[in-house]
Design an enzyme around this catalytic site. Structure first.
Site, PDB file in Angstrom:
ATOM      1  N   ASP A 277       0.849  -1.203   0.000  1.00 14.99           N
ATOM      2  CA  ASP A 277       0.000   0.000   0.000  1.00 14.99           C
ATOM      3  C   ASP A 277       0.888   1.259   0.000  1.00 14.99           C
ATOM      4  OD1 ASP A 277      -2.416  -1.677   0.494  1.00 14.99           O
ATOM      5  OD2 ASP A 277      -1.344  -2.072   2.344  1.00 14.99           O
TER       6      ASP A 277
ATOM      7  N   HIS B 228      -4.508  -3.311   6.669  1.00 21.67           N
ATOM      8  CA  HIS B 228      -4.318  -3.611   5.241  1.00 21.67           C
ATOM      9  C   HIS B 228      -5.673  -4.069   4.693  1.00 21.67           C
ATOM     10  CE1 HIS B 228      -2.916  -5.159   1.446  1.00 21.67           C
ATOM     11  NE2 HIS B 228      -3.412  -6.336   1.741  1.00 21.67           N
TER      12      HIS B 228
HETATM   13  P1  NAX Z   1      -2.174 -18.248  -3.465  1.00 21.17           P
HETATM   14  O1  NAX Z   1      -3.548 -18.775  -3.268  1.00 21.17           O
HETATM   15  O2  NAX Z   1      -1.586 -18.260  -4.822  1.00 21.17           O
HETATM   16  O3  NAX Z   1      -1.178 -19.063  -2.503  1.00 21.17           O
HETATM   17  C1  NAX Z   1      -1.435 -19.305  -1.172  1.00 21.17           C
HETATM   18  C2  NAX Z   1      -0.720 -20.581  -0.775  1.00 21.17           C
HETATM   19  O4  NAX Z   1      -0.846 -20.735   0.638  1.00 21.17           O
HETATM   20  C3  NAX Z   1      -1.307 -21.825  -1.425  1.00 21.17           C
HETATM   21  O5  NAX Z   1      -0.277 -22.593  -2.032  1.00 21.17           O
HETATM   22  C4  NAX Z   1      -1.933 -22.564  -0.238  1.00 21.17           C
HETATM   23  O6  NAX Z   1      -1.911 -23.971  -0.395  1.00 21.17           O
HETATM   24  C5  NAX Z   1      -1.022 -22.107   0.888  1.00 21.17           C
HETATM   25  N1  NAX Z   1      -1.555 -22.321   2.229  1.00 21.17           N
HETATM   26  C6  NAX Z   1      -2.849 -22.291   2.658  1.00 21.17           C
HETATM   27  N2  NAX Z   1      -2.919 -22.601   3.954  1.00 21.17           N
HETATM   28  C7  NAX Z   1      -1.649 -22.831   4.381  1.00 21.17           C
HETATM   29  C8  NAX Z   1      -1.087 -23.203   5.607  1.00 21.17           C
HETATM   30  N3  NAX Z   1      -1.850 -23.432   6.690  1.00 21.17           N
HETATM   31  N4  NAX Z   1       0.256 -23.365   5.689  1.00 21.17           N
HETATM   32  C9  NAX Z   1       1.029 -23.161   4.616  1.00 21.17           C
HETATM   33  N5  NAX Z   1       0.550 -22.824   3.402  1.00 21.17           N
HETATM   34  C10 NAX Z   1      -0.777 -22.654   3.288  1.00 21.17           C
HETATM   35  O7  NAX Z   1      -2.189 -16.803  -2.820  1.00 21.17           O
HETATM   36  P2  NAX Z   1      -1.165 -15.605  -3.035  1.00 21.17           P
HETATM   37  O8  NAX Z   1      -1.590 -14.783  -4.186  1.00 21.17           O
HETATM   38  O9  NAX Z   1       0.216 -16.135  -3.009  1.00 21.17           O
HETATM   39  O10 NAX Z   1      -1.497 -14.718  -1.721  1.00 21.17           O
HETATM   40  C11 NAX Z   1      -1.176 -15.180  -0.450  1.00 21.17           C
HETATM   41  C12 NAX Z   1      -1.781 -14.290   0.610  1.00 21.17           C
HETATM   42  O11 NAX Z   1      -1.251 -12.972   0.537  1.00 21.17           O
HETATM   43  C13 NAX Z   1      -3.304 -14.126   0.512  1.00 21.17           C
HETATM   44  O12 NAX Z   1      -3.852 -14.221   1.821  1.00 21.17           O
HETATM   45  C14 NAX Z   1      -3.453 -12.697   0.008  1.00 21.17           C
HETATM   46  O13 NAX Z   1      -4.694 -12.144   0.360  1.00 21.17           O
HETATM   47  C15 NAX Z   1      -2.305 -12.030   0.705  1.00 21.17           C
HETATM   48  N6  NAX Z   1      -1.862 -10.719   0.212  1.00 21.17           N
HETATM   49  C16 NAX Z   1      -1.461  -9.808   1.128  1.00 21.17           C
HETATM   50  C17 NAX Z   1      -0.938  -8.594   0.764  1.00 21.17           C
HETATM   51  C18 NAX Z   1      -0.497  -7.613   1.795  1.00 21.17           C
HETATM   52  O14 NAX Z   1      -0.122  -6.509   1.407  1.00 21.17           O
HETATM   53  N7  NAX Z   1      -0.488  -7.906   3.077  1.00 21.17           N
HETATM   54  C19 NAX Z   1      -0.838  -8.192  -0.669  1.00 21.17           C
HETATM   55  C20 NAX Z   1      -0.896  -9.339  -1.598  1.00 21.17           C
HETATM   56  C21 NAX Z   1      -1.854 -10.459  -1.215  1.00 21.17           C
HETATM   57  O15 NAX Z   1      -3.145 -10.082  -1.574  1.00 21.17           O
END
Ligand code: NAX
Length: 334
Positions: A159, A187
């Site tokens: 952000d 966020h």
């Molecule tokens: P993806 O869905 O591509 O990848 C997430 C991965 O996490 C998957 O491989 C899933 O199997 C794994 N996962 C789920 N539960 C788990 C657990 N208990 N232990 C280990 N791995 C686990 O998502 P992606 O685009 O990589 O985004 C990941 C996260 O970042 C989401 O929650 C998203 O909302 C968040 N974000 C946060 C941002 C921020 O600024 N704080 C910005 C970017 C993003 O939106």
């Protein structure tokens, strides 16, 4: 050669990890001379995909990377960590209630917090990315009582970078000519992107952003909503959430924790509030302006806050208090 550091990325088979792992392995975050052991955690059904990521990381043939350990076991992933980047979380599925999403994530971050407490170094730096990032970070910290609360932070740097880029574009400047923007709060779309204290360099001269842009209506209106809704705009266009820019923001955030912020500059990070800074209640994981030195952050103190900012800062604090209340209710029961 220094000893290798152990860096964990969770959600390692996901799209953000796919981008951030290369930057880390190349030495963009901890330096080219810092050997690394990368630990990759994902859930059991993702283990085959994760093996593909491991193969690709090996094939990148980067000098700092000494070893890659891919696992679905927390006791393996969290062992002796120096840095934990917690990206994986439960995504919101269609029709899912906000409370159910929070509950699913409380379960994940309670378990990972406990694993940090049990297996990681007490000096571990924990960066939470997975959403709802602030509250997940609070849950992890609460579940790791032996690790200082100040070692935990959540990502609002994306952000922050978005705000910086909007100002640079508006003034046709480079991003490095803009400094000290602030993201206050959550966020989420209630975050408050604030440029009241930001500076720009125009023809070698430092100016305040309000003075340089001369359009209060834009800065108090369209600018704020553009930054607040940027994530949604990327999803609408790409049909996927921000990954390249999230990865860059993670690198910026962790690099600043490791090496410190430049003199005269501050950055935004979700950190634990002490109840004495900017009227934000104690024990909220709230995004503040901070400076970092010797791997420790400090609040930027004493910035004057006008009524416009006060209202927006309190609104996002209110949302975080509600999230915290719900999360802590679940924390006792999951
Ligand atoms: P993806 O869905 O591509 O990848 C997430 C991965 O996490 C998957 O491989 C899933 O199997 C794994 N996962 C789920 N539960 C788990 C657990 N208990 N232990 C280990 N791995 C686990 O998502 P992606 O685009 O990589 O985004 C990941 C996260 O970042 C989401 O929650 C998203 O909302 C968040 N974000 C946060 C941002 C921020 O600024 N704080 C910005 C970017 C993003 O939106």
């Amino acid at each position: 050669m220094p000893e290798p550091i152990r860096v964990l990325v969770t959600g390692a088979a996901g799209q953000i990890a796919y981008s951030v792992l290369l930057s880390i392995a190349k030495g963009d975050v901890f330096g080219k001379d810092q050997p690394l052991i990368l630990l990759l955690l994902d859930i059991t059904p993702m283990m085959t995909a994760l093996q593909g990521v491991v193969m690709e990381l090996e094939d990148c043939a980067t000098a700092p990377l000494k070893e890659v350990i891919a696992t679905d076991q927390e006791e393996v992933a969290f062992k002796d960590l120096d840095v934990a980047i917690l990206v994986g979380s439960m995504p919101r599925r269609e029709g899912m209630e906000r409370k159910d999403l929070l509950k699913a994530n409380v379960k994940i971050f309670k378990s990972q917090g406990a694993a940090l407490d049990k297996y990681a170094k007490k000096s571990v730096k924990v960066i939470v990315v997975g959403n709802p990032a602030n509250t997940n970070c609070l849950t992890a910290s609460r579940s790791a009582p032996s690790i200082p609360k100040s070692n935990f932070s959540c990502l609002t740097r994306l952000d922050h970078n978005r705000a910086k880029a909007q100002i640079a574009q508006k003034l046709k400047l480079g991003c490095n000519d803009v400094k000290n923007v602030i993201i206050w709060g959550n966020h989420s779309s209630t975050q408050y992107p604030d440029v009241t204290h930001a500076k720009v360099k125009v023809h070698g001269k430092e100016l305040g952003v309000y003075e340089a842009i001369k359009d209060d209506c834009y800065l108090k209106g369209e600018f704020i909503t553009t930054v607040q809704q940027r994530g949604a705009a990327v999803i609408k266009a790409r049909k996927l959430s921000s990954a390249m820019s999230a990865s860059k923001a993670i690198c910026d955030h962790v690099q600043d924790i490791w090496f410190g912020t430049p003199e005269g500059e501050f950055v935004s990070m979700g950190v634990i509030s002490d109840g004495n800074s900017y009227g934000i209640p104690e024990d909220l994981l709230y995004s503040f302006p901070v400076t970092i030195k010797n791997k420790n952050w400090s609040f930027v103190e004493g910035l004057p806050i006008d009524d416009f900012s006060r209202e927006k800062m309190d609104l996002t604090a209110k949302e975080l208090m509600e999230e915290k209340e719900t999360a802590f209710e679940f924390l006792a029961s999951v």
